[in-house]
Structure formats: structure tokens, C-alpha cells
Motif scaffolding. Structure first.
Motif, PDB file in Angstrom:
ATOM      1  N   ASN A  41       0.976  -1.160   0.036  1.00  0.00           N
ATOM      2  CA  ASN A  41       0.178   0.101   0.153  1.00  0.00           C
ATOM      3  C   ASN A  41       0.843   1.199   0.002  1.00  0.00           C
ATOM      4  N   ASN A  42       2.231   1.257   0.389  1.00  0.00           N
ATOM      5  CA  ASN A  42       2.908   2.224   0.315  1.00  0.00           C
ATOM      6  C   ASN A  42       4.250   2.078  -0.351  1.00  0.00           C
ATOM      7  N   ILE A  43       3.961   1.590  -1.565  1.00  0.00           N
ATOM      8  CA  ILE A  43       5.042   1.038  -2.659  1.00  0.00           C
ATOM      9  C   ILE A  43       5.655   2.361  -3.026  1.00  0.00           C
ATOM     10  N   GLU A  44       5.062   3.431  -3.625  1.00  0.00           N
ATOM     11  CA  GLU A  44       5.367   4.515  -4.217  1.00  0.00           C
ATOM     12  C   GLU A  44       6.509   5.468  -3.280  1.00  0.00           C
ATOM     13  N   ALA A  45       5.934   5.675  -2.016  1.00  0.00           N
ATOM     14  CA  ALA A  45       6.890   6.057  -0.883  1.00  0.00           C
ATOM     15  C   ALA A  45       8.085   5.295  -0.666  1.00  0.00           C
ATOM     16  N   LYS A  97       9.829   3.710  -3.005  1.00  0.00           N
ATOM     17  CA  LYS A  97      10.643   3.426  -4.244  1.00  0.00           C
ATOM     18  C   LYS A  97      11.339   4.987  -4.144  1.00  0.00           C
ATOM     19  N   ASP A  98      10.442   5.914  -3.861  1.00  0.00           N
ATOM     20  CA  ASP A  98      10.948   7.310  -3.890  1.00  0.00           C
ATOM     21  C   ASP A  98      12.499   7.371  -2.887  1.00  0.00           C
ATOM     22  N   ASN A  99      12.039   7.110  -1.543  1.00  0.00           N
ATOM     23  CA  ASN A  99      12.927   6.992  -0.612  1.00  0.00           C
ATOM     24  C   ASN A  99      14.469   6.195  -0.538  1.00  0.00           C
ATOM     25  N   SER A 106      15.415   5.413  -3.659  1.00  0.00           N
ATOM     26  CA  SER A 106      16.263   6.044  -4.864  1.00  0.00           C
ATOM     27  C   SER A 106      16.986   7.100  -4.436  1.00  0.00           C
ATOM     28  N   ASN A 124      16.060  -2.044  -4.043  1.00  0.00           N
ATOM     29  CA  ASN A 124      15.543  -1.082  -5.110  1.00  0.00           C
ATOM     30  C   ASN A 124      15.069  -1.965  -6.451  1.00  0.00           C
ATOM     31  N   ASP A 148       8.451  -4.105  -6.506  1.00  0.00           N
ATOM     32  CA  ASP A 148       7.724  -4.300  -7.675  1.00  0.00           C
ATOM     33  C   ASP A 148       6.228  -4.364  -6.903  1.00  0.00           C
ATOM     34  N   PHE A 149       5.379  -3.625  -7.599  1.00  0.00           N
ATOM     35  CA  PHE A 149       3.962  -3.272  -7.200  1.00  0.00           C
ATOM     36  C   PHE A 149       3.054  -4.359  -8.114  1.00  0.00           C
TER      37      PHE A 149
END
Length: 550
Positions: free
Chosen positions: A217-221, A223-225, A227, A286, A290-291
Motif C-alpha cells: 500500500n506504500n510502494i511509491e513512497a 521507491k522514492d525514498n 532512490s 530497489n 515491484d507493485f
């Protein structure tokens, strides 16, 4: 055998101690002198209930003590069963305190009234007039027949089996009730069981799934962090790795000049190794992130299933769900295996029943064989007691039911008159006839059982003349096998005793007390003469008394 009776502060008795011996002992005394008080005191020490009215002086305790010689009566097993020390001279003591509290002791060991009553049945048989009604009691009638039939061991064996059979039948009913109740819930329980079985619930599963779902549910955050973190470590200009490499090079060049520089350089190298390891893990994390929308949906569905099951069964964790599953498994298993368990229990019942039938058959055969002998003996004794036309009809009838003492029903009928119809004893026999029948029965029992002492309380009421001589002869005969104590008002019986005691009242300082004393030969002559002619004793009464005693 009763050897001594001591009574203190009971009814009209202040203090009394009297010794008894074997053979036939006679107790006489005027009406109201206190013969019933003696029996009351003896009953008290043998387990009768008592209250404060038993105390002569309510400020002092009442104590009744009986000494009994019991060596030859095979009572060791009973004493072991009730956890008492066996003594060949056993002392039974009963105390009633002014508070009303009662205590009982056997050889100085406290006992309950229930134990006293059990012991009483093995030591002393007190027979009074009202107990003649016992003759109509089927269990008493069986006792007489079984004594002649020598059925004691067989009935003991039967009773053990009867208790076992009753317990097995009780267990079978309980199993059938459990099965009936379980059957009513079986379909629903089976549905719940299969539902949980298909769910394959694991104790730690919920926490793992909730963590996975939180990550998805928090996959985007994430990935950003990740990176940004990598950028901070591997950037060629400002990356932590490059800075540490430069720092390590500078310190390496001066580490040989000082131990201090050498230690600092080693610490930087250690940090650099840790950072390199962190970078490797960040790169791996990283790359692998994968979502998968399907995975999130599957986890969500699985968690929802677990939440629904927990809510349905009113629990809050998978661990509790597993416990519910195990309970349902047991309930379903009980129903599915109940038939086998019930069949096994029924086979046990059949096996015990078969053995019980064999013992009951032996008991019945012995009873049937002994009834002619019992009939003959009773009729002969009653003929001697003036009942020449007395007849008994005793029949043993098989029963389909298991009874407490076998599988027999008993028909015990009596006819007192020639040509008369047979009927139940209590309906066709008078009080005087019942007394003579009971005496005859006790005579038969005395030769076939091992009871130490029997006490007759005016069993001779309503008879006189030659019959009283016959009663005395029967008592004398019984006393060769056991101790017999007879309370009587007949001089013919009183004269047959080997020991004679008199109950009498006396007034001391305005207070009436009851006493008992053993009579000498001369005192016996006077007592029997008084029984013959009253207070004004005649010479002929004295002569007659001497003749009776001789």
C-alpha cells in the motif's frame, strides 16, 4: 460379645457400670423402672441420634461406653475398610456435650454415626416388639433364606457385579445422551469445521500478511525514498561512498606516523565496509521492489477471510481460531466415533450381565433348595411354641430384572389355622403370633450366622404357661452359639438365665435415679417369687421360684 456397659449422666441414670458374660443373661424389673433407658443408652452408643434431652444433668456431658469382645467374628477386614485399629476388646464410646454436640469413638478413634451403624449390624441385634413388622419386609425375608442357603459369598460377588453393571449402564445412557445432543449440532459443527479446515489457518499468518499489505500500500513512497538513499550514497560528487574513500586515503597516508592515526583510519575503514554493505542491500531492495496489484488483492482477500472467521467465532486472533478448529474437530469426531464407543460399552454390559446371570442362578438355586428346610424348621419351632397348625408357603420366583440381591422375587406367606388361607404375615398373624414367629426366625438365624449378641426386649409379651417355658428353652439353645440378653416379665424365662440383672429405681435426696445390679442366688429367688406373686411374697411363691431355678 458385650462384656461391659458404662453409662454416665443419661436420662435417669447418674452413673452405672455393669459386666456381662456369655450365655443367657436376664434383665427384669418393674414397669417404669428403666429397662427402656438401658436400651436407649445402648442404642446411643451404637449410633442412634441423640439430643440434649438425653442428659440427666444438662451442665455435664453424657458418656456411654460399651466394651465388646470381637476376636472370633472375622471383623478385621471391616476395621481395615473403615480405617480403624482392630482390637480384640473393642471399646465404643459416645459423648453428648452440654452444647448438644455429639461425638463417637471406636478404640479412641473418632468415627461418624454411619460407621457406628455399620459396626452395630455386625455386633448386636436388638429385637423389640415393634420390630416384628420386619417379618413382612422382603429384604429381611431374603436375609433369613440366604442365611440358610449359605449365600453370603455369592451375594457379595453379585453385589460387586451389580454395582459394576449399574455404572456401565449409567455410562451408556450418558454416551447416548451425548450422541443425541451432538447429533443435533453435528451438521452445523461439521460445516464450521470444514470451513476452518479449508481456510488452513496458521497461527502467525495474520501478522505476516498485514506487514506485506502495508508494504504494498506504500510502494511509491518506498521507491522514492530508496532512490534518494542510493543517490546520497553513490553520487560521484557528494556520495557518501566517495567521501569515505577520500577520507580513508588521507588517513592511510598518515597512519604509520602514529598509533592514534592508525586507530582512526581503522575505524573509517570499518564504517566504509558497513556503508558498502548498506549500499548493496539498498540496490537489491530497489531492484526487487515491484507493485503487483493482484498480490495486494489476494492478501487483502485472505486477511478479510481471517477477520470474518474471527468475528464469526467471536475471537480476536488466529491462535484462538486454531483452538476453535480443534474443538470442532473433537465434537465432529465424537459423533462420527460414537457408534463404535457405544457398541464397545454395550459389549462390556453384555459381558458383565452374563457373569451376573451365572451368579444370580447359583443364588437362586441355593435359595430354592433351602426353602423346604426353612419351612420345616420354622413350623417345628412354632409347634413347640403352641402354634401347632402354623404353616408357611415360601416360593422363589425368577425375575427378569437385576435386583440388589439377585434375580429372584419372593412370596413368603403364612397360615396360622388349620385349613386357613395363606396370606401376608402382617395381615394374618396376631401380635403374639408375630413375636413367636420372630423368635423362631432368630433361632434359625443364630445357627446359620455369626452374630455375637442378640437382645430380646419383652418378645414374650402375650404368652404364658408352657409356651413361656418353650421360649426360654429356645433362648437357652441360642445362647450356646451366641450371647443372648433377654428383658422379660415372665418368671419361667427369668429362671433360665445363667446371669440375672435387676433394673430398679431409687430416690436419693429427692432425686429419682435408675440403677442396675446383678442378683445373687438368694436375690434371684426373691425376684422370681415377686414376679410370680407380686410384692407380698408367699412361701409357695418362694418354693416355686426355687423349683424354677433348679
Amino acid at each position: 460379645m458385650l462384656t461391659q456397659l458404662s453409662i454416665n449422666n443419661y436420662a435417669l441414670i447418674n452413673q452405672l457400670s455393669i459386666n456381662f458374660s456369655s450365655g443367657l443373661s436376664i434383665i427384669t424389673g418393674e414397669t417404669g423402672a428403666g429397662k427402656s433407658i438401658l436400651l436407649g443408652a445402648l442404642g446411643l452408643v451404637l449410633g442412634n441420634r441423640a439430643d440434649l434431652s438425653s442428659l440427666k444433668d444438662t451442665s455435664r456431658k453424657c458418656v456411654v461406653e460399651a466394651r465388646l469382645a470381637i476376636l472370633n467374628y472375622n471383623l478385621e477386614d471391616f476395621f481395615n475398610q473403615v480405617d480403624l485399629d482392630f482390637e480384640t476388646e473393642t471399646i465404643i464410646r459416645r459423648e453428648i456435650l452440654p452444647s448438644g454436640k455429639s461425638r463417637a469413638f471406636v478404640n479412641d478413634t473418632p468415627v461418624t454415626l454411619a460407621v457406628l451403624n455399620q459396626l452395630r449390624s455386625k455386633l448386636i441385634d436388638v429385637h423389640s416388639q415393634h420390630q416384628t413388622m420386619q417379618l413382612s419386609d422382603t429384604s429381611f425375608q431374603f436375609t433369613v433364606i440366604d442365611a440358610l442357603a449359605k449365600n453370603k459369598e455369592r451375594i457379595s460377588s453379585y453385589k460387586r457385579g451389580f454395582v459394576q453393571l449399574s455404572q456401565l449402564k449409567k455410562e451408556l445412557v450418558e454416551l447416548e445422551n451425548i450422541q443425541k445432543e451432538a447429533n443435533q449440532q453435528y451438521d452445523y459443527n461439521l460445516h464450521l469445521f470444514k470451513e476452518l479446515e479449508e481456510a488452513k489457518v496458521k497461527v502467525d499468518e495474520q501478522a505476516v500478511l498485514e506487514e506485506k499489505l502495508e508494504k504494498l500500500n506504500n510502494i511509491e513512497a518506498i521507491k522514492d525514498n530508496l532512490s534518494e538513499a542510493l543517490e546520497l550514497t553513490v553520487n560521484e560528487e557528494i556520495g557518501i561512498q566517495n567521501l569515505l574513500n577520500t577520507l580513508e586515503n588521507r588517513l592511510t597516508k598518515i597512519s604509520s606516523f602514529s598509533k592514534e592515526y592508525q586507530e582512526i583510519s581503522a575505524r573509517v575503514t570499518s564504517v566504509k565496509i558497513e556503508i558498502d554493505d548498506i549500499v548493496a542491500e539498498l540496490e537489491n531492495a530497489n531492484e526487487n521492489i515491484d507493485f503487483n496489484p493482484n498480490e495486494a488483492e489476494e492478501i487483502n482477500d485472505r486477511l478479510q477471510l481471517l477477520y470474518n472467521l474471527q468475528k464469526k467465532h467471536a475471537v480476536s486472533s488466529n491462535k484462538e481460531l486454531v483452538t476453535v478448529f480443534e474443538d470442532l474437530s473433537e465434537k465432529v469426531g465424537v459423533v462420527e466415533s460414537a457408534g463404535e464407543v457405544i457398541n464397545k460399552k454395550q459389549k462390556e454390559i453384555d459381558s458383565v450381565s452374563e457373569k451376573l446371570d451365572k451368579v444370580a442362578g447359583l443364588i437362586s438355586k441355593a435359595r430354592t433348595n433351602s426353602t423346604p428346610k426353612l419351612t420345616k424348621e420354622l413350623e417345628k419351632l412354632l409347634a413347640d411354641l403352641g402354634m401347632e397348625n402354623a404353616r408357611f408357603s415360601i416360593k422363589i420366583k425368577p425375575s427378569k430384572n437385576y435386583l440388589s440381591n439377585g434375580k429372584d422375587e419372593l412370596e413368603f406367606l403364612f397360615s396360622a389355622n388349620k385349613g386357613g388361607n395363606f396370606g401376608e404375615l402382617k395381615k394374618v398373624a396376631s401380635g403374639g403370633e408375630l413375636s413367636r414367629i420372630m423368635l423362631s426366625v432368630k433361632k434359625v438365624l443364630s445357627t446359620n450366622t455369626q452374630l455375637p449378641t442378640i437382645i430380646f426386649d419383652e418378645i414374650d409379651t402375650g404368652v404364658s404357661g408352657e409356651v413361656s417355658n418353650k421360649i426360654a428353652a429356645i433362648m437357652q439353645d441360642m445362647s450356646t452359639n451366641m450371647q443372648v440378653i433377654a428383658i422379660t416379665h415372665l418368671p419361667q424365662i427369668a429362671a433360665k438365665g445363667s446371669n440375672h440383672y435387676k433394673v430398679y429405681k431409687e430416690e436419693i435426696k429427692g432425686i429419682t435415679t435408675t440403677n442396675l445390679k446383678q442378683l445373687s442366688t438368694q436375690e434371684r429367688i426373691v425376684e422370681i417369687a415377686e414376679m410370680l406373686s407380686g410384692k407380698d411374697i408367699s412361701d409357695s411363691a418362694l418354693t416355686h421360684a426355687k423349683e424354677l431355678l433348679n
